[in-house]
Design a protein around this motif. Sequence first.
Motif, mmCIF file in Angstrom:
data_model
loop_
_atom_site.group_PDB
_atom_site.id
_atom_site.type_symbol
_atom_site.label_atom_id
_atom_site.label_comp_id
_atom_site.label_asym_id
_atom_site.label_seq_id
_atom_site.Cartn_x
_atom_site.Cartn_y
_atom_site.Cartn_z
ATOM 1 N N ASP A 80 -8.342 5.549 -2.682
ATOM 2 C CA ASP A 80 -7.858 5.217 -1.341
ATOM 3 C C ASP A 80 -6.393 4.798 -1.423
ATOM 4 O O ASP A 80 -6.071 3.796 -2.077
ATOM 5 C CB ASP A 80 -8.703 4.080 -0.756
ATOM 6 C CG ASP A 80 -8.370 3.763 0.691
ATOM 7 O OD1 ASP A 80 -7.291 4.160 1.160
ATOM 8 O OD2 ASP A 80 -9.194 3.102 1.353
ATOM 9 N N ALA A 139 -13.479 -0.006 3.916
ATOM 10 C CA ALA A 139 -12.496 0.354 2.873
ATOM 11 C C ALA A 139 -13.063 -0.020 1.505
ATOM 12 O O ALA A 139 -13.780 -0.980 1.370
ATOM 13 C CB ALA A 139 -11.183 -0.368 3.094
ATOM 14 N N SER A 162 -18.215 -0.909 0.765
ATOM 15 C CA SER A 162 -17.164 -0.078 1.347
ATOM 16 C C SER A 162 -17.525 0.355 2.752
ATOM 17 O O SER A 162 -16.695 0.328 3.670
ATOM 18 C CB SER A 162 -16.915 1.149 0.472
ATOM 19 O OG SER A 162 -15.928 1.984 1.019
ATOM 20 N N ARG A 213 -7.559 -0.934 10.915
ATOM 21 C CA ARG A 213 -8.952 -0.700 11.291
ATOM 22 C C ARG A 213 -9.780 -1.854 10.748
ATOM 23 O O ARG A 213 -9.875 -2.042 9.538
ATOM 24 C CB ARG A 213 -9.448 0.634 10.730
ATOM 25 C CG ARG A 213 -10.847 1.037 11.191
ATOM 26 C CD ARG A 213 -11.124 2.486 10.786
ATOM 27 N NE ARG A 213 -12.439 2.930 11.213
ATOM 28 C CZ ARG A 213 -13.494 2.998 10.423
ATOM 29 N NH1 ARG A 213 -13.389 2.644 9.142
ATOM 30 N NH2 ARG A 213 -14.656 3.412 10.881
ATOM 31 N N ASN A 257 -4.653 3.298 0.619
ATOM 32 C CA ASN A 257 -4.415 2.011 1.276
ATOM 33 C C ASN A 257 -4.822 0.823 0.416
ATOM 34 O O ASN A 257 -4.600 -0.324 0.797
ATOM 35 C CB ASN A 257 -5.171 1.954 2.607
ATOM 36 C CG ASN A 257 -4.661 2.973 3.601
ATOM 37 O OD1 ASN A 257 -3.474 3.075 3.826
ATOM 38 N ND2 ASN A 257 -5.561 3.751 4.174
ATOM 39 N N VAL A 258 -5.454 1.082 -0.719
ATOM 40 C CA VAL A 258 -5.933 -0.010 -1.573
ATOM 41 C C VAL A 258 -5.459 0.240 -3.001
ATOM 42 O O VAL A 258 -6.128 0.889 -3.795
ATOM 43 C CB VAL A 258 -7.472 -0.135 -1.539
ATOM 44 C CG1 VAL A 258 -7.912 -1.370 -2.323
ATOM 45 C CG2 VAL A 258 -7.983 -0.218 -0.111
ATOM 46 N N CYS A 295 0.869 -1.172 0.000
ATOM 47 C CA CYS A 295 0.000 0.000 0.000
ATOM 48 C C CYS A 295 0.906 1.222 0.000
ATOM 49 O O CYS A 295 2.132 1.100 0.077
ATOM 50 C CB CYS A 295 -0.939 0.003 1.205
ATOM 51 S SG CYS A 295 -0.096 0.192 2.791
ATOM 52 N N ARG A 310 -14.454 -8.417 0.175
ATOM 53 C CA ARG A 310 -15.322 -7.658 1.076
ATOM 54 C C ARG A 310 -16.575 -8.436 1.428
ATOM 55 O O ARG A 310 -17.022 -8.437 2.575
ATOM 56 C CB ARG A 310 -15.664 -6.306 0.450
ATOM 57 C CG ARG A 310 -14.463 -5.348 0.410
ATOM 58 C CD ARG A 310 -14.745 -4.156 -0.497
ATOM 59 N NE ARG A 310 -13.651 -3.182 -0.496
ATOM 60 C CZ ARG A 310 -12.563 -3.291 -1.219
ATOM 61 N NH1 ARG A 310 -12.384 -4.350 -2.015
ATOM 62 N NH2 ARG A 310 -11.621 -2.352 -1.171
#
Length: 215
Positions: A52, A215, A210, A92, A54-55, A22, A166
Amino acid sequence: MPLEEEALPAGDAAYIVEQGECLSSIAEKTGHFWQTLWNLPANAAVAEARKDPNVLLPGDRLAIPPIETKTLPAKTGRRHVFRRKGVPSFLRVRFLDAAGEPRADLAWTLKIGGQTQEGKLDADGWLLASVPPSAREATVELAGRSYVLQLGDLDPLDTTAGIRARLTSLGYPCSAAAGEPLRSVLARFQRDRELEPTGVADDATRAALSSGYGA
């Protein structure tokens, strides 16, 4: 297919993102703040595609600027202390029960990077903890069970792999081993969220995924 078109890698710079990376881990490895890389004009295509930091999608290409040299005056014969500034990374993750309700206020133990942290889930079932940017795996012990988390492996929401991950985490198993077609799993998820059960990952469905996943 639940997606009309799979996401393609974004950007055309030299650094190629690998699975498990990431922006925080890349920034730490290259000596930058993640905000520096994210806001770099040369990385605008990646930022626009991913939303994002982080992704990221494996294969995305990032520009990594050279490290700037800073010269400071210092007297000889004395001890000098220099501190490297850094931006903390956070884990998180949300824990729900079989009925989809938050597992509030449960004590947890987090093992990551050779360190152990302890705390309690908040009222909505979220665990929030500071973690090393380069960490790839974490173990959470909660209510007598252990959960192994592969950090950085989540693909973007506009990929089939990202949607599967997800859904599975939210209690809708849809791996190849689960046997149920992804379209059917998506339709079940949509019905439970009071969305039109089309089995297609439209904007409203992705927003619900999400929101539920974080996320």
